[in-house]
Design an enzyme around this catalytic site. Structure first.
Site, mmCIF file in Angstrom:
data_model
loop_
_atom_site.group_PDB
_atom_site.id
_atom_site.type_symbol
_atom_site.label_atom_id
_atom_site.label_comp_id
_atom_site.label_asym_id
_atom_site.label_seq_id
_atom_site.Cartn_x
_atom_site.Cartn_y
_atom_site.Cartn_z
ATOM 1 N N SER A 116 0.692 -1.167 -0.001
ATOM 2 C CA SER A 116 -0.231 0.011 0.227
ATOM 3 C C SER A 116 0.703 1.381 -0.098
ATOM 4 C CB SER A 116 -0.806 0.317 0.655
ATOM 5 O OG SER A 116 -0.614 -0.798 1.868
ATOM 6 N N HIS A 137 -3.345 -3.506 -6.037
ATOM 7 C CA HIS A 137 -3.241 -3.054 -4.683
ATOM 8 C C HIS A 137 -4.686 -3.008 -4.351
ATOM 9 C CE1 HIS A 137 -3.936 0.127 -1.268
ATOM 10 N NE2 HIS A 137 -3.337 -0.819 -1.503
ATOM 11 N N GLU A 149 -6.759 -0.850 -7.108
ATOM 12 C CA GLU A 149 -5.918 -0.077 -8.140
ATOM 13 C C GLU A 149 -4.470 -1.467 -8.997
ATOM 14 O OE1 GLU A 149 -6.113 3.870 -5.198
ATOM 15 O OE2 GLU A 149 -4.451 1.930 -4.369
ATOM 16 N N ASN A 187 -4.972 6.308 -1.334
ATOM 17 C CA ASN A 187 -4.864 6.518 0.551
ATOM 18 C C ASN A 187 -3.507 7.150 0.548
ATOM 19 O OD1 ASN A 187 -4.949 4.044 1.916
ATOM 20 N ND2 ASN A 187 -3.191 2.917 0.934
HETATM 21 P P1 NAI Z 1 -0.141 -10.085 7.534
HETATM 22 O O1 NAI Z 1 0.722 -9.274 8.130
HETATM 23 O O2 NAI Z 1 -0.790 -10.347 7.690
HETATM 24 O O3 NAI Z 1 0.511 -11.084 6.644
HETATM 25 C C1 NAI Z 1 1.941 -11.046 6.191
HETATM 26 C C2 NAI Z 1 2.123 -12.570 6.178
HETATM 27 O O4 NAI Z 1 3.066 -12.553 4.845
HETATM 28 C C3 NAI Z 1 2.872 -13.043 7.654
HETATM 29 O O5 NAI Z 1 1.360 -14.426 7.298
HETATM 30 C C4 NAI Z 1 4.142 -13.750 7.275
HETATM 31 O O6 NAI Z 1 4.294 -15.173 7.611
HETATM 32 C C5 NAI Z 1 4.221 -14.015 5.594
HETATM 33 N N1 NAI Z 1 5.540 -13.584 5.363
HETATM 34 C C6 NAI Z 1 6.467 -12.590 5.683
HETATM 35 N N2 NAI Z 1 7.292 -12.317 5.360
HETATM 36 C C7 NAI Z 1 7.137 -13.717 4.314
HETATM 37 C C8 NAI Z 1 8.156 -14.178 3.122
HETATM 38 N N3 NAI Z 1 9.977 -13.304 2.947
HETATM 39 N N4 NAI Z 1 8.168 -15.325 2.676
HETATM 40 C C9 NAI Z 1 6.613 -15.519 2.866
HETATM 41 N N5 NAI Z 1 6.063 -15.025 3.462
HETATM 42 C C10 NAI Z 1 5.909 -14.159 4.690
HETATM 43 O O7 NAI Z 1 0.273 -8.313 6.459
HETATM 44 P P2 NAI Z 1 -1.222 -8.107 5.862
HETATM 45 O O8 NAI Z 1 -2.035 -7.113 6.197
HETATM 46 O O9 NAI Z 1 -1.670 -9.031 4.457
HETATM 47 O O10 NAI Z 1 -0.487 -6.996 4.776
HETATM 48 C C11 NAI Z 1 0.722 -7.604 3.595
HETATM 49 C C12 NAI Z 1 0.631 -6.841 2.516
HETATM 50 O O11 NAI Z 1 -0.704 -5.986 2.006
HETATM 51 C C13 NAI Z 1 1.605 -5.184 2.745
HETATM 52 O O12 NAI Z 1 2.423 -4.918 2.152
HETATM 53 C C14 NAI Z 1 0.816 -4.358 3.013
HETATM 54 O O13 NAI Z 1 1.232 -3.227 3.088
HETATM 55 C C15 NAI Z 1 -0.146 -4.848 2.314
HETATM 56 N N6 NAI Z 1 -2.026 -4.187 2.219
HETATM 57 C C16 NAI Z 1 -2.359 -4.065 4.037
HETATM 58 C C17 NAI Z 1 -3.510 -3.315 3.968
HETATM 59 C C18 NAI Z 1 -4.617 -4.164 5.031
HETATM 60 O O14 NAI Z 1 -5.565 -3.418 5.782
HETATM 61 N N7 NAI Z 1 -4.320 -4.555 6.308
HETATM 62 C C19 NAI Z 1 -4.478 -2.951 2.997
HETATM 63 C C20 NAI Z 1 -4.328 -3.403 1.572
HETATM 64 C C21 NAI Z 1 -2.306 -3.451 1.254
#
Ligand code: NAI
Length: 378
Positions: A116, A137, A149, A187
């Site tokens: 994001s 996104h 997006e 955002n």
């Molecule tokens: P999260 O913390 O819920 O999940 C991340 C997952 O990635 C975890 O299960 C972790 O074990 C795994 N992980 C970390 N490093 C890894 C690697 N090297 N290889 C494989 N798995 C790995 O995070 P979330 O909230 O789902 O966010 C993920 C992405 O999406 C981020 O880039 C965030 O900016 C983006 N995003 C988040 C939103 C939100 O509202 N949470 C909305 C839109 C985008």
């Protein structure tokens, strides 16, 4: 097609469900075995709920679950034609992941990031074939939010952009095209909804009155304080800070101490029981309806700041007019597009209000975009 999702957290799981519901085979990879187990169980429960509510039939439910493979082995991604990365929001970690993914998939596989706030261009720069890297996104929750997006990097081949858009459209989502700039469309443009509301509060107006003003006069479903409490202050503050630093510390996007303190106190909102509101006590509610004039003044100040951001994004070609309107109505459920709102209020009135604020505060955050001065309507 086979879609690879990397990261099984909030976003990865949601995107996997969307892809699997649209007849794709999905491989979800995560390094954390426990997270994988939890995500798989959570997905099963979510699908059971959809079936019991009658939203999908049992056969469809089983098919969705069957379409997904959960694994910690990256090598299972070999046959994917699209990879969507949704791991931790750290540029070095994403860059090194993209490098290792490139050694596994074929050269025709599209590599997308769900980031994001990071630059897609800088993620692409770490790849052997940067032309196939793109931002896709989704919004949270990915299963429910309509908007996606599509963000080409500087290096992205046009055909990749067209193909990514075609795929996500075919999943029933509404796609908009955004330039690779901080915060993309939503955002970036939404920042003042939070920051101006906080500023008004810091000057002495109770949060309940500000929330009421935006809902009653503006028709927003939630007030800014209710919404920040729902999003979580850790997440909302991180986005604000990232947009601000990415814009080379443009004062317009400066985060607030008020929200920083909430994060420091771990008063993160609904999820921690306390944020701007206290969820452990009986819900606070206003005893009296604030007077209309007060609410109108609050609404005017927030709406002109939002319109200024939308108009400036249009001015700087971050996205087309239609996509800016779609992004705010489908991505954050605004009751109407901000450019249409500008037309209804009258661009001259918006400019006058911004100039009035600028005169009073002498702060850069109130500077008016030329797009508002140079046009009669959008
Ligand atoms: P999260 O913390 O819920 O999940 C991340 C997952 O990635 C975890 O299960 C972790 O074990 C795994 N992980 C970390 N490093 C890894 C690697 N090297 N290889 C494989 N798995 C790995 O995070 P979330 O909230 O789902 O966010 C993920 C992405 O999406 C981020 O880039 C965030 O900016 C983006 N995003 C988040 C939103 C939100 O509202 N949470 C909305 C839109 C985008």
């Amino acid at each position: 097609m086979i879609v690879g999702i990397i990261g099984c957290g909030t976003m990865g799981s949601g995107i996997a469900q969307v892809a699997a519901s649209n007849n794709n085979k999905v491989v979800v990879v995560d390094t954390n075995e426990i997270a994988l187990q939890k995500a798989q169980e959570a997905m099963r429960l979510a699908i059971d709920k959809l079936v019991s509510k009658g939203k999908i039939d049992a056969e469809m439910g089983a098919k969705i679950l069957n379409n997904i493979t959960w694994t910690s082995s990256m090598s299972t991604l070999t046959e994917s034609s699209l990879i969507i990365e949704a791991i931790v929001e750290k540029i070095e970690i994403k860059q090194s992941l993209f490098q290792s993914v490139e050694s596994i998939v074929t050269d025709s596989c599209i590599l997308a990031s769900n980031t994001s706030s990071l630059s897609i261009t800088s993620i692409a720069s770490s790849c052997r074939i940067p032309e196939r890297v793109i931002g896709i996104h989704f919004f949270n929750p990915a299963t429910l939010m309509q908007l996606v997006e599509i963000v080409p990097a500087l290096q992205t081949r046009e055909q990749i952009t067209t193909e990514a858009k075609r795929i996500i459209d075919s999943w029933g989502k509404t796609t908009v095209l955004a330039k690779d700039t901080p915060g993309f469309i939503v955002n970036r443009i939404a920042r003042p909804f939070y920051s101006e509301a906080i500023r008004i509060h810091e000057e002495g107006t109770p949060i309940e009155i500000i929330d009421q003003a935006l809902k009653t006069i503006g028709g927003f479903k939630m007030g800014p304080f209710e919404l920040m409490d729902l999003i979580g202050h850790d997440v909302n503050y991180a986005v604000t800070e990232s947009v601000w630093t990415s814009f080379f510390y443009d004062q317009k996007y400066t985060p607030s101490f008020t929200q920083k303190r909430l994060v420091e106190a771990k008063w993160l909102g609904r999820k921690s029981g306390r944020g701007f509101y206290n969820y452990t006590e009986d819900a606070t509610s206003l005893n009296t309806q604030p007077d209309l004039r007060t609410m109108q003044t609050i609404f005017d100040r927030v709406i002109v700041m939002l319109i200024n951001e939308a108009a400036n994004a249009l001015f700087l070609k971050v996205a087309s007019k239609d996509d800016i309107e779609l992004a705010m109505t489908k991505g954050v459920n605004y009751p109407k597009g901000l450019l249409q709102w500008a037309n209804e209020i009258g661009l001259k009135n918006v400019v006058n209000k911004l100039d009035e604020l600028y005169q009073l505060y002498q702060e850069d955050r109130y500077r008016c975009t030329p797009a508002l001065r140079n046009n009669d309507r959008f």
